[in-house]
Design an enzyme around this catalytic site. Structure first.
Site, short mmCIF file in Angstrom:
data_model
loop_
_atom_site.label_atom_id
_atom_site.label_comp_id
_atom_site.label_asym_id
_atom_site.label_seq_id
_atom_site.Cartn_x
_atom_site.Cartn_y
_atom_site.Cartn_z
CB SER A 161 -0.95 0.02 1.21
OG SER A 161 -0.22 0.29 2.39
CE LYS A 199 -2.52 2.00 4.60
NZ LYS A 199 -1.77 0.82 5.02
#
Length: 240
Positions: A161, A199
């Protein structure tokens, strides 16, 4: 596989039953696990019951029975309150807290520079958040100029990701421990006290956004009380 918080609660109930013969109250469990509300305890107990680790005895207040413990739990292990780096692999035995890193002294009569020993705490999800289980796997020696001052730990990346930020599956990220971050910084975030992920940190009004660096993943929005920063990215190591 149990999450870290599920492990902690199961062990806390088990130890309290061994010591007193009486299960802990919800307030005691909430305090022991450092949770903000009893609803989190209700969810953890339900999950443990569904997995066959405990059962609630009918018609009795505070009646909990431990049916079994995970095979990997060492005898006498007690839960710890505070969260150290979030990881997924390695033994599910004794929880290892991160210690401040210090430069290792160079051998006498040697021109080799000092190094800093950083604990590698397993693997972190760079994808869908995964269970946060703490365990130090080994130490990594780094040049001190790579990380600077402060307390650091390393995590091996699992997932894709963050590929547009140059972070790939199998990379090792170096994290400076801390509980704050500026918008745009890449962080290790703990979600709902149970799941950890790597993230980019953003703010959306009063909420917190955890943004992937891959268009295949959606940005996830959480209330501010659901996300706790565990550190921010300061370095990356890739092996070829």
């Amino acid at each position: 596989m149990l999450t870290r918080k599920q492990h902690e609660l199961l062990l806390f109930i088990h130890e309290r039953l061994k010591e007193t013969g009486i299960p802990p109250s919800f307030d005691e469990m909430k305090e022991a696990l450092d949770l903000a509300s009893k609803s989190g305890i209700h969810r953890l107990i339900t999950a443990l019951e569904e997995r066959g680790f405990i059962r609630r005895l009918p018609n009795r207040a505070r009646a909990l029975e431990v049916l079994r413990l995970p095979d990997s739990i060492a005898p006498g292990l007690s839960p710890q309150k505070k969260f150290a780096p979030s990881v997924i692999e390695g033994s599910l035995g004794k929880v290892a807290s991160v210690q401040p890193v210090r430069p290792a002294p160079a051998p006498q009569n040697s021109e080799a520079p000092a190094t800093v020993s950083v604990p590698v705490m397993g693997r972190i999800a760079a994808g869908v958040p995964i269970s946060a289980i703490q365990n130090q796997t080994h130490m990594l020696s780094l040049p001190p100029e790579m990380i600077g001052a402060g307390e650091h730990y390393a995590l091996e990346v699992k997932g894709d990701s963050m590929i547009d930020a140059g972070i790939f599956d199998g990379d090792t990220v170096i994290i400076k421990r801390g509980d704050t971050a500026n918008p745009g910084e890449i962080v290790v975030a703990l979600v709902d006290e149970e799941e950890a992920t790597l993230k980019r940190f953003r703010r959306e009004g009063a909420s917190i956004a955890l943004e992937a660096a891959n268009p295949a993943y959606e940005t996830r929005i959480f209330g501010p009380d659901r996300v706790h920063v565990q550190g921010k990215l300061v370095g990356l190591i890739r092996r070829y």
